[in-house]
Design a protein around this motif. Sequence first.
Motif, short mmCIF file in Angstrom:
data_model
loop_
_atom_site.label_atom_id
_atom_site.label_comp_id
_atom_site.label_asym_id
_atom_site.label_seq_id
_atom_site.Cartn_x
_atom_site.Cartn_y
_atom_site.Cartn_z
N ALA A 54 0.84 -1.21 0.00
CA ALA A 54 0.00 0.00 0.00
C ALA A 54 0.87 1.26 0.00
N SER A 55 2.03 1.17 0.65
CA SER A 55 2.90 2.35 0.76
C SER A 55 3.72 2.59 -0.50
N ARG A 56 3.77 1.60 -1.42
CA ARG A 56 4.65 1.78 -2.58
C ARG A 56 3.90 2.38 -3.75
N SER A 57 3.40 3.61 -3.55
CA SER A 57 2.70 4.25 -4.66
C SER A 57 3.68 4.69 -5.74
N ASP A 58 5.00 4.61 -5.43
CA ASP A 58 5.99 4.87 -6.49
C ASP A 58 6.10 3.67 -7.44
N GLY A 59 5.41 2.58 -7.12
CA GLY A 59 5.40 1.40 -8.01
C GLY A 59 6.64 0.54 -7.90
N ASP A 60 7.58 0.92 -7.04
CA ASP A 60 8.82 0.13 -6.92
C ASP A 60 8.73 -0.75 -5.67
N GLY A 61 9.80 -1.51 -5.41
CA GLY A 61 9.85 -2.38 -4.24
C GLY A 61 9.54 -3.81 -4.61
N CYS A 62 9.97 -4.72 -3.73
CA CYS A 62 9.78 -6.14 -4.02
C CYS A 62 9.44 -6.86 -2.72
N GLU A 89 10.29 -5.95 -14.15
CA GLU A 89 9.56 -7.03 -13.45
C GLU A 89 9.08 -6.54 -12.08
N ARG A 90 9.95 -5.77 -11.41
CA ARG A 90 9.53 -5.23 -10.10
C ARG A 90 8.26 -4.42 -10.24
N ALA A 91 8.27 -3.55 -11.26
CA ALA A 91 7.12 -2.65 -11.45
C ALA A 91 5.86 -3.46 -11.77
N GLN A 92 6.04 -4.47 -12.60
CA GLN A 92 4.88 -5.29 -12.99
C GLN A 92 4.29 -6.03 -11.78
N ARG A 93 5.18 -6.64 -11.00
CA ARG A 93 4.70 -7.37 -9.83
C ARG A 93 4.07 -6.42 -8.81
N MET A 94 4.72 -5.28 -8.58
CA MET A 94 4.18 -4.37 -7.56
C MET A 94 2.82 -3.82 -8.00
N ALA A 95 2.65 -3.58 -9.29
CA ALA A 95 1.35 -3.07 -9.76
C ALA A 95 0.25 -4.09 -9.43
N LYS A 96 0.56 -5.37 -9.63
CA LYS A 96 -0.45 -6.40 -9.34
C LYS A 96 -0.70 -6.52 -7.84
N LEU A 97 0.37 -6.47 -7.07
CA LEU A 97 0.21 -6.55 -5.61
C LEU A 97 -0.64 -5.39 -5.10
N ARG A 98 -0.35 -4.21 -5.64
CA ARG A 98 -1.08 -3.01 -5.18
C ARG A 98 -2.55 -3.08 -5.57
N SER A 99 -2.80 -3.65 -6.72
CA SER A 99 -4.19 -3.75 -7.13
C SER A 99 -4.97 -4.64 -6.14
N VAL A 100 -4.34 -5.74 -5.69
CA VAL A 100 -5.00 -6.61 -4.71
C VAL A 100 -5.23 -5.84 -3.41
N VAL A 101 -4.17 -5.15 -2.95
CA VAL A 101 -4.25 -4.48 -1.64
C VAL A 101 -5.25 -3.32 -1.66
N LEU A 102 -5.27 -2.58 -2.77
CA LEU A 102 -6.19 -1.42 -2.83
C LEU A 102 -7.65 -1.87 -3.00
N ASN A 103 -7.83 -3.09 -3.51
CA ASN A 103 -9.20 -3.58 -3.68
C ASN A 103 -9.73 -4.38 -2.50
N ASN A 104 -8.84 -4.72 -1.58
CA ASN A 104 -9.28 -5.50 -0.42
C ASN A 104 -8.87 -4.75 0.84
N THR A 105 -9.62 -3.75 1.17
CA THR A 105 -9.24 -2.86 2.27
C THR A 105 -9.99 -3.25 3.54
N THR A 106 -9.67 -2.55 4.61
CA THR A 106 -10.38 -2.79 5.87
C THR A 106 -11.88 -2.57 5.66
N ASP A 107 -12.23 -1.57 4.86
CA ASP A 107 -13.66 -1.27 4.64
C ASP A 107 -14.38 -2.41 3.95
N SER A 108 -13.74 -2.98 2.90
CA SER A 108 -14.45 -4.03 2.18
C SER A 108 -14.54 -5.28 3.05
#
Length: 498
Positions: free
Chosen positions: A361-369, A411-430
């Motif tokens: 959730a914190s990697r809005s720069d799209g980087d990180g692994c 590859e990092r960017a691709q994986r992080m984009a997918k991870l972030r999509s999961v995390v942003l779609n499954n929040t505490t609210d949902s």
Amino acid sequence: MGGLTSALCPVLERCDGVWVSWNPNALGSEDDDDHIREHQGDGIPFPVIQVGLRKAEVRGYYNGFCNRALWPLCHTVLRCVTPRLDYWQDFRTINDRFADVIASRSRSCDVIWIHDYHLMLVPAAMRRRLDPKHRIGYFHHVPFPNVRVLKAFPWHRQLLKGLLGADSIGFHTPDYASNFIECCNELLGCDTRSEPGTINHGKYRTVVRARPIGVDAKSFQALAEQRDVQNDAIEIRRKHRCERFVLSVDRLDYTKGILERIEAIRALFARIPQCRGIVTFMQVAVPTRTDVPEYQQYRAKVEAAVDALNAEFSHDDWKPMIYRNEPMDRRELVAHYIAADVTCVTPLADGMNLVASEYCASRSDGDGCLVLSSQAGAATTLGEHALSVDVRKQESIINGILQALTMSEAERAQRMAKLRSVVLNNTTDSWLAKCLGDIQQPQPAEPDELAALIKSGHARRGDGAERARPGASRERPATHSSRVPAKRAPAVNAPPPH
Ligand code: ADP
């Protein structure tokens, strides 16, 4: 400090709830009966009703039964399970006390949502005290063990029956939900075949669902986008002379695999000298449950391992591992998340693990692994796009870290984009909406969930649990919905240890 608090504080704030909690310092002497305090304020944005515990009860109930019996049982760390009768008696007393307090304050329109293994007997205790109009939910934040493990525990029937007082029970993963259903079928003889994900017992029915918890992703993202937090991240890397920075954040708990990770890092530096002076690891390990002997011993071992690692490889002003054992505020935590090239989350067992989601959730720069243990509940939602490792094999941890450090930017960017999509779609609210929906008006299991439940049922066919049940047919249908209810629970012969 911990996942449950991180998850539930925002929920309570939003749904106008009242938190019924313990107060470990409330009661002094044996005859002190003033065990309920109510207050609002102290910076807590919702009313709190506190149930008082005596010091001896904290020892038996919390340090004893919860932390020395149930926690290791649920995480299947059997060498740490200490099932003492006096602990069990305190556990029953405190669960009853919670039920009394809740019952005395509830209106029939209230939804009662009970959290975690500390209160496993409360759902049935509430059912005995309230009329059936009350909706009662329970959420289990830790793994649920399989039949083979649970049936060896002296009070397994009471625990299962305690939970079945709830209208709905949530688990983080389909595997845990499926373990629970299987336990109710095999050990209590409940009917679990009429409807998938539903347990019929007497005149009651309990709906069981897999509801993986999320994080308050927007608040992590918002912090990560603040310029001063980003500057703090740069400063963290500068201060620790990090060319490559690998982070781990855990409570200091033997289930988190901290020791195994440090051993893997030692092997990595020994085998690949080029990493020395280049890769810096940080272990944030906040002590918890400090009165429990297993935790004191684990802390000593972890700190000795860090010292040995640093003594072996440090040179000039570089050291391989920075060790911090104090809490950080959210801002500082996010600065560390965005400073980290890699975050390693490698528990031996973990109900979910929120650090993995907070990092993404914190990697809005799209980087990180993200290097993630296949044993964490989070692997069911994030495992496909993280670097998944088998923490029981040191080689797998080393390979995961090396693969993360050498991964291409694309590859990092691709994986992080997918991870972030999961995390942003499954929040505490949902998660909250789904869980409250289950409690108030249970719907049939959704097709994808059903498929997962059926799959986990297949996976366990013919394992030790099945074989251990006298007379169990190896040919019996594979899904929970079609299981044959056991006539009676198998006997547990061992007397409760003292
Ligand atoms: P558990 O529920 O076993 O504690 P989780 O990973 O699910 O494990 O949750 C841990 C929570 O505690 C996360 O929200 C994490 O941000 C927080 N946390 C862990 N260590 C620290 C620390 N040193 N400072 C601040 N927060 C921490």
